[in-house]
Structure formats: structure tokens, C-alpha cells
Design an enzyme around this catalytic site. Structure first.
Site, PDB file in Angstrom:
ATOM      1  N   LYS A   1      13.429   8.486  18.974  1.00  0.00           N
ATOM      2  CA  LYS A   1      14.381   9.627  19.142  1.00  0.00           C
ATOM      3  C   LYS A   1      14.751   9.704  20.473  1.00  0.00           C
ATOM      4  CE  LYS A   1      16.384  12.899  16.350  1.00  0.00           C
ATOM      5  NZ  LYS A   1      16.295  13.990  15.294  1.00  0.00           N
TER       6      LYS A   1
ATOM      7  N   TRP B   1      18.853   8.434  17.559  1.00  0.00           N
ATOM      8  CA  TRP B   1      18.084   7.591  17.077  1.00  0.00           C
ATOM      9  C   TRP B   1      18.143   6.145  17.530  1.00  0.00           C
ATOM     10  CZ3 TRP B   1      17.514   9.169  11.161  1.00  0.00           C
ATOM     11  CH2 TRP B   1      16.870  10.431  11.138  1.00  0.00           C
TER      12      TRP B   1
ATOM     13  N   GLU C   1       5.506   2.190  -4.625  1.00  0.00           N
ATOM     14  CA  GLU C   1       5.939   3.311  -5.497  1.00  0.00           C
ATOM     15  C   GLU C   1       7.289   2.809  -6.315  1.00  0.00           C
ATOM     16  OE1 GLU C   1       5.384   3.362  -2.450  1.00  0.00           O
ATOM     17  OE2 GLU C   1       4.293   5.192  -1.571  1.00  0.00           O
TER      18      GLU C   1
HETATM   19  P1  ADP Z   1       3.039   0.549   3.109  1.00  0.00           P
HETATM   20  O1  ADP Z   1       3.713  -0.459   4.066  1.00  0.00           O
HETATM   21  O2  ADP Z   1       3.550   1.971   3.504  1.00  0.00           O
HETATM   22  O3  ADP Z   1       1.556   0.357   3.209  1.00  0.00           O
HETATM   23  P2  ADP Z   1       4.602  -0.801   0.942  1.00  0.00           P
HETATM   24  O4  ADP Z   1       4.064  -2.144   1.091  1.00  0.00           O
HETATM   25  O5  ADP Z   1       4.727  -0.090  -0.279  1.00  0.00           O
HETATM   26  O6  ADP Z   1       3.695   0.459   1.699  1.00  0.00           O
HETATM   27  O7  ADP Z   1       5.762  -0.720   1.762  1.00  0.00           O
HETATM   28  C1  ADP Z   1       6.888  -0.107   1.441  1.00  0.00           C
HETATM   29  C2  ADP Z   1       7.708  -0.074   2.887  1.00  0.00           C
HETATM   30  O8  ADP Z   1       7.983  -1.431   3.376  1.00  0.00           O
HETATM   31  C3  ADP Z   1       9.149   0.781   2.883  1.00  0.00           C
HETATM   32  O9  ADP Z   1       9.111   2.010   2.837  1.00  0.00           O
HETATM   33  C4  ADP Z   1       9.935   0.037   3.867  1.00  0.00           C
HETATM   34  O10 ADP Z   1       9.538   0.822   5.021  1.00  0.00           O
HETATM   35  C5  ADP Z   1       9.270  -1.397   4.142  1.00  0.00           C
HETATM   36  N1  ADP Z   1      10.065  -2.349   3.657  1.00  0.00           N
HETATM   37  C6  ADP Z   1      10.048  -2.913   2.418  1.00  0.00           C
HETATM   38  N2  ADP Z   1      10.956  -3.850   2.366  1.00  0.00           N
HETATM   39  C7  ADP Z   1      11.873  -3.833   3.434  1.00  0.00           C
HETATM   40  C8  ADP Z   1      13.223  -4.568   3.920  1.00  0.00           C
HETATM   41  N3  ADP Z   1      13.656  -5.303   3.474  1.00  0.00           N
HETATM   42  N4  ADP Z   1      13.546  -3.948   5.210  1.00  0.00           N
HETATM   43  C9  ADP Z   1      13.066  -3.044   6.015  1.00  0.00           C
HETATM   44  N5  ADP Z   1      11.741  -2.178   5.487  1.00  0.00           N
HETATM   45  C10 ADP Z   1      11.259  -2.908   4.126  1.00  0.00           C
END
Ligand code: ADP
Length: 544
Positions: free
Chosen positions: A434, A439, A328
Site C-alpha cells: 500500500k 495498492w 479450502e
Molecule cells: P497456502 O499457500 O496459503 O499455504 P494454498 O496452497 O491453499 O495455501 O494456496 C492458496 C493460495 O495460493 C491462494 O489463496 C492464492 O493466494 C494462491 N494462488 C493459487 N493459485 C493462484 C493463481 N493462479 N494466481 C495467483 N495466486 C494463486
């Protein structure tokens, strides 16, 4: 409006990226790894093939606004589609080749794809599905392999060869749709994110900023992250815009061919999710490939373990920079370059965060009660973002409207932001544990567990608990030949996290299940736990 103003109606369209490639006049190349070795093409030549692809797609009936899907690895042809579809006014829809058949069927029908450009090595994945695709009129097969039982097959090279050079590109509105990518979606149906020309151009410029990925003419860029994933982090368009060379690994994503590609092609920038680098690290430790040409590895999509960054830097001279983003957010949201004055431990502290926001992207953190939280590095809340390359709704899916409010995208990530604007993702909202009303960050626990020498992967999930409501359960994969007891791991965590965070229960598993984009798939682990399939070890048990 005051007289004498700039040309504010000059549209920011991907046509500029294409013309930039054409104008490189011999500079800029795309290298693709194939079964027969490396194939090279100059940017001007690629631009000429893009013209032909546009003409070919037009001949097959593609009009402005139509969706043209790709089902392919990272290759020169995929780059050609990245440019042709949007520049002719159509929409590039990158299909994730690792999705389940039902998800693919849903996505293709929901997007109403007209054409699918498919790599011949992937034909078999679409054969059975083809009759279920309601709107697809042609399959354009890339490569010489068998087209199997696919109907209405057109051969990519024949389509290009049959066209005359040149194509009359339409003048497009910068707000026109350019690309479409569905998020893998952990619950419900996948959701489509619709990129515009403007969002893609600005995002590509963003990726060229020195404090993000700094892609420049000097670079040789290796997108290992698949091009069906969130515009492959902006690397293809940024490289084309900057005139950087692109090195395409195609389906050769194993540590050995990747290392050879990095060595042989003197790659300077690469991008991939942490799991891939974990595999590559194991290979590199054993075979010592020369990775020193790399100046920056963009790594994100999941938290990047500090131990991984340290190991690559100390043992292989390769710098990993963590970035945060989502489909997104196009996806670059923040990049973790530390402040210049930070040194030693403090520097590592910053590098272990999700980084500072990209310019033009704004963020806030919001509590469960809807209150905006301070940027003090401590207070956490759901991260919300907005900006020129952030989605403002999903494609044709009003059921998801609650993910957006007053112009902000609710990311579903829980984060703290410090006074300098560095974001620390503590969890995804649905992964949060939780315990006793407080958390526990599964991300932090995983990072610390993976820092143990004997641990290769760790995923922490919540386990229902009568007293605390939830307690962490650590699912741990040990290194080949490694050994660690529950007590060893608890001891290892004891001076690294709060005492009450330390899991008392562990499950030693062979592998952490992965999603279609290579991230830890905790919902599979949660299901296994529910169904009693996880063998849970208490404090006294030893595993090896
Ligand atoms: P999904 O994993 O929901 O299918 P995306 O590939 O768009 O979709 O992933 C986005 C998600 O990946 C973010 O909302 C976050 O939770 C995680 N994410 C991305 N980069 C990082 C990061 N550097 N550290 C932690 N989480 C991350």
C-alpha cells in the site's frame, strides 16, 4: 415433494470411483517410477489391492471416522490409500512431507491420526517425532527400506498379502468426511480442511469438464503436484473416475527424470506449481526433450508468469493453463481458458488471469468496508467464494471462524473480476503493498520482472517508507551468467507498469526462499529485510 422424482438420495461417494476402476476391465493403468524402473498395474488390480488394504486397516483397528494418515510421494500405494481410507468410511489425512517437525507434530496430534502409511524413503523424517505422536498406533511402511526406530511397524505388502480378497464396504452418507488436508498456514497453526465424499466426487467430475482440465479415458495424467497437497488438484480421483492412466513420479521430481517420464510415457496432462515448470524450462531449453504429447499442463498455486507460458508454448509446444485455487477450495476454483473469439494479445490477456470460475462455484469481491464491488475488471476487493467443494469452516478450530461469513469463504486474495467472469488476482491480502494509499500489485511486478531475459525469479515485498508508508522492494534472482543492473530492470518495467509502481530498490539474491509446497515464501524475505540481512541496492548499483 412431487411423485416420480429422481433418486436424489443416491449418495455421491468415492466408492463409485473405486467401482469405476474395478470395472475398467483391463483398461486404465497406474505407472510408478521406482529405483528399479517403471512399475505398472491395471486399474482392476489396483482396486483389488484397495480391498485388501481396507481389510488390513480394519484388522489394525481402523473404524469409521478414524483418521488414516499418509506420508508419501505420488505412487500407486498412495493412490490405493486415497481410495481405501474413505471407501471404508475412514478419513484420508495427507501429511505434507516438507513441513517442519513442530508443524507435523501439531497436525498429527490435532487430527488424532491412528495410523500413518509412510514411504520407506521418508522414515527418517518421522523417527524422532514418533514418540510425540499421541494417537498413532501403527506405522505401515511402504517399500523395502529400513523402518529405522519407528515403533509398531507393519509392512504394507505383508499387510495386503495377509488379507483375503473382497471387502464388505459400508454404505456411507455422501456428507461423511473423506479427506483431511492442512494448509501450510503463513501465520498461526496449520488449519485443517475436511473434504466430504460429495465434495470430492463433484470436484473430480468438475476436473473432467472439457473447460477445466478435461480429464478423459484418452489421457495419461502426471500429477507432479504432491498428493499431500489439496487432493493433488483432483487429478487422482478424476483420472480414476474417467479411466485415464496415471503416471506417478514418486520422489523423482527433478527436470531430467520428469522429462524422461513425459517422453517415455507420452503424458498428455500434467499439473504442478510454477516454480517446478521454471526449472523444467531451463532443462528443456538445454536438452530439448520431446514434450509434445502434453495437451494441457495445469499450473497454479501461485501466479503463473506469462513469460513461462509463452516460452513453453513457443519453444516446446507445451500448453500451460493457469488455474486458481486453495486447499479450502479442493482446490479447483477457476481455470483460464480464453473465450473462443479472443485472439493474439487479447487471448494472452485472458490466459494470464486466474481464469473463469468453475461451474457450481460462485464468487464475489468485497471492499475493506464490506461493500460488494462490481465485476468491471477494475474494482478490486477480497475474493470470496462458495460452492459444493468449498470449505465452510476449518476442522476443529473455532478461532478461525472469521474466515467464513454467511456461507462464503474469505480467500485472503485480492482480485478484480471482469464482465465475463475472469478473475485477476492482484495480490494476497497480506502481500499487498500500500503506497500513498493506493495498492501496488506484487504479483504483476513479479510477472513483469520475470519476463526479463536475465531474471529467473522475482519476489516483490513491501518496504516501510516514511513518505509513502510502503514502497515495493524487488528481490531478484538472475539467470546463471545473466546480468542486469537496477537501471536495466527499471527501464524494462517502465513501459509495462504504472510509473509509481516501479521499485527504486532491489535486492539481488541467490534464490527466492520457498514454502513447503514450492511457493515463494515472502515472509522469510520480510524477516530478512527486518533483520537487515537483505542487501538492498539503489538505482546506481549494477549486479551480475
Ligand atoms: P497456502 O499457500 O496459503 O499455504 P494454498 O496452497 O491453499 O495455501 O494456496 C492458496 C493460495 O495460493 C491462494 O489463496 C492464492 O493466494 C494462491 N494462488 C493459487 N493459485 C493462484 C493463481 N493462479 N494466481 C495467483 N495466486 C494463486
Amino acid at each position: 415433494m412431487l411423485e416420480g422424482l429422481m433418486q436424489h438420495d443416491y449418495p455421491l461417494t468415492l466408492g463409485h470411483v473405486l467401482e469405476r476402476m474395478r470395472g475398467m476391465n483391463g483398461d486404465g493403468e497406474v505407472v510408478t517410477l521406482t529405483d528399479d524402473g517403471l512399475r505398472r498395474a491395471r486399474y482392476a488390480e489396483v482396486a483389488e489391492r484397495v480391498d485388501r488394504l481396507c481389510a488390513g486397516l480394519r484388522e489394525l483397528g481402523i473404524e469409521e471416522g478414524d483418521r488414516v494418515a499418509t506420508f508419501s510421494w505420488n505412487t500407486q500405494e498412495h493412490l490405493e490409500a486415497y481410495l481405501a481410507a474413505p471407501c471404508m468410511g475412514a478419513v484420508l489425512h495427507t501429511l505434507n512431507i516438507r513441513l517442519f517437525p513442530e508443524q507435523l507434530e501439531y497436525i498429527v496430534n490435532h487430527a488424532e491420526d491412528q495410523i500413518i502409511l509412510v514411504d520407506s524413503s521418508l522414515v527418517s523424517a518421522l523417527e524422532e517425532l514418533a514418540p510425540k505422536f499421541e494417537t498413532v498406533r501403527h506405522f505401515v511402511v511402504i517399500g523395502d527400506g529400513d523402518a529405522g526406530s519407528l515403533p509398531s511397524v507393519v509392512r504394507y505388502e505383508e499387510l495386503l498379502a495377509a488379507q483375503s480378497p473382497g471387502f464388505a464396504y459400508p454404505r456411507l452418507d455422501e456428507r461423511a468426511a473423506a479427506g483431511l488436508c492442512y494448509t501450510s498456514g503463513t501465520t498461526g497453526n496449520p488449519k485443517g480442511v475436511l473434504y466430504s465424499h460429495r465434495s470430492n466426487v463433484l470436484h473430480a467430475l468438475g476436473a473432467c469438464l472439457a473447460d477445466s482440465l478435461g480429464v478423459s479415458r484418452e489421457d495419461r495424467v502426471l500429477p507432479v503436484v504432491p498428493m499431500f497437497h489439496a487432493n493433488a488438484w483432483g487429478l487422482p480421483y478424476a483420472s480414476a473416475l474417467a479411466g485415464a492412466d496415471l503416471v506417478m513420479p514418486s520422489r523423482f521430481l527433478q527436470p531430467e527424470p520428469l522429462s524422461r517420464l513425459i517422453e517415455g510415457e507420452r503424458v498428455t496432462v500434467a499439473g504442478a506449481v510454477p516454480t517446478l515448470w521454471l526449472d523444467l524450462l531451463r532443462y528443456a531449453d538445454e536438452h530439448e526433450p520431446d514434450l509434445s504429447s502434453i495437451r494441457l499442463v495445469a499450473c497454479g498455486g501461485a501466479a503463473v508468469p506469462r513469460s513461462l507460458m509463452e516460452a513453453f508454448e513457443e519453444r516446446h509446444g507445451m500448453r500451460i493453463v493457469q488455474a486458481w485455487g486453495m486447499t479450502e477450495t479442493s482446490p479447483l476454483g477457476s481455470v483460464a481458458h480464453p473465450p473462443s473469439e479472443a485472439e493474439g494479445e487479447e487471448r494472452w490477456g485472458y490466459r494470464s488471469t486466474a481464469g473463469r470460475l468453475m461451474p457450481l462455484v460462485e464468487a464475489r469481491i468485497v471492499s475493506d468496508e464490506g461493500e460488494e464491488m462490481p465485476w468491471d475488471g477494475e474494482a478490486t476487493g477480497e475474493l470470496e467464494v462458495r460452492g459444493p467443494w468449498i470449505a465452510r469452516s476449518y476442522y476443529e478450530d473455532p478461532s478461525t471462524d472469521e474466515r467464513f461469513h454467511d456461507g462464503w469463504l474469505r480467500t485472503g486474495d485480492v482480485a478484480a473480476i471482469d464482465a465475463k467472469g475472469y478473475i485477476r488476482i492482484t495480490d494476497r491480502a497480506k502481500d499487498v503493498i500500500k503506497s500513498g494509499g493506493e495498492w501496488i500489485s506484487s504479483v504483476d511486478l513479479e510477472g513483469e520482472l520475470m519476463a526479463h531475459d536475465a531474471v529467473s525469479e522475482a519476489a516483490v515485498i513491501a518496504r516501510p517508507d516514511e513518505r509513502w508508508s510502503e514502497r515495493p522492494l524487488a528481490c531478484v534472482v538472475l539467470e546463471d551468467g545473466g546480468s542486469a543492473s537496477v537501471e536495466d530492470l527499471r527501464e524494462h518495467l517502465s513501459d509495462r507498469v504504472a510509473k509509481w509502481w516501479i521499485p527504486s530498490e532491489f535486492a539481488f539474491i541467490d534464490e527466492v526462499p520457498k514454502t513447503s509446497v514450492g511457493k515463494f515464501d515472502k515472509k522469510v524475505l520480510r524477516r530478512r529485510l527486518e533483520e537487515g540481512e537483505l542487501e538492498v541496492a539503489g538505482e546506481e548499483v549494477t549486479a551480475s
